[in-house]
Design a protein around this motif. Structure first.
Motif, short mmCIF file in Angstrom:
data_model
loop_
_atom_site.label_atom_id
_atom_site.label_comp_id
_atom_site.label_asym_id
_atom_site.label_seq_id
_atom_site.Cartn_x
_atom_site.Cartn_y
_atom_site.Cartn_z
N ASN A 93 22.70 -9.99 17.08
CA ASN A 93 22.03 -11.21 17.72
C ASN A 93 22.84 -12.41 18.13
O ASN A 93 23.96 -12.31 17.86
N SER A 94 22.51 -12.95 19.12
CA SER A 94 23.14 -13.79 20.16
C SER A 94 23.46 -15.17 19.23
O SER A 94 22.59 -15.36 18.31
N ASP A 95 24.51 -15.93 19.65
CA ASP A 95 24.52 -17.42 19.13
C ASP A 95 23.08 -18.27 19.37
O ASP A 95 22.66 -18.84 18.21
N GLU A 96 22.53 -17.88 20.58
CA GLU A 96 21.49 -18.61 20.79
C GLU A 96 20.15 -18.41 19.69
O GLU A 96 19.47 -19.23 19.24
N SER A 97 19.97 -17.08 19.76
CA SER A 97 18.98 -16.61 18.96
C SER A 97 19.16 -17.13 17.37
O SER A 97 18.32 -17.42 16.77
#
Length: 220
Positions: A188-192
């Motif tokens: 998962n990305s930092d934003e999610s």
């Protein structure tokens, strides 16, 4: 009768008074050594029974006994309190000397048996996962144009944050890989992660490198 007492040796008379002289002879070394522990015990008991702490404890216990309408003749004395405490301590020490090593040995044996049982459970889990994988492979149809004798490939996908890699993550990779032939792990990305759990400790590149470094992961 005519029997006479034997004469007293002159060495036992005082030179100036002529009377009997108190003996200054000391006890043999063996006698003093044997009597020393008894004397020490009596001294310790006397000092304990006269201790303010012991006296205070006995007074409080007797106060409780009086509240319970126990006759005064049955109340506790400092000597009885000290002797009871000494008996308890001696009993515990004796129990430790006689059975302490046996219990430690038994605990070590139980710990070893527990480790063996855990290893056996781990082996059984591996066999169960291997059997599941074989069932999945047997029930998976071949791709069009692929020979039936060609080995089948089962891709397993899983994803997660994997922020600060630990044993639980690696165990999940192991279990996922055991269900197929190719494991793909999404990160998962930092934003999610920030939106769902809060700011991550590691950034995207660091978490992706940690996942790809796992020996059970084929693609990250």
């Amino acid at each position: 009768g005519n029997s006479r007492l034997p004469p007293v040796p002159p060495a036992l008379f005082h030179k100036s008074t002529g009377g009997p002289m108190a003996s200054s002879c000391t006890a043999p070394p063996g006698e003093s050594t044997r009597s020393y522990p008894v004397s020490l015990i009596l001294t310790v008991r006397s000092s304990l029974t006269s201790s303010p702490l012991i006296t205070s404890c006995v007074s409080r216990i007797n106060a409780l006994l009086s509240l319970a309408h126990v006759p005064e003749k049955s109340h506790l004395t400092p000597e009885e309190f000290v002797l009871s405490g000494a008996a308890v301590v001696a009993t515990l020490l004796l129990y430790y000397v006689m059975f302490g090593k046996r219990h430690r040995k038994r605990r070590k044996e139980l710990a070893r048996e527990l480790r063996l049982a855990q290893m056996q459970v781990h082996i059984l889990e591996e066999k169960l996962l291997s059997a599941k994988r074989e069932d999945i492979l047997a029930s998976t149809p071949s791709r069009p144009g692929q020979p039936s004798s060609a080995p089948k490939q089962i891709r397993i996908f899983m994803d997660g944050a994997f922020d600060v890699m630990h044993y639980g993550h690696m165990n999940a990779f192991r279990l996922g890989r055991s269900l197929g032939t190719y494991l793909i792990v999404g990160v998962n990305s930092d934003e999610s992660i920030t939106r769902c759990k809060g700011p991550p400790i590691m950034n995207d590149e660091e978490r992706l490198a940690s996942v790809e470094g796992g020996k059970f992961v084929d693609e990250g």
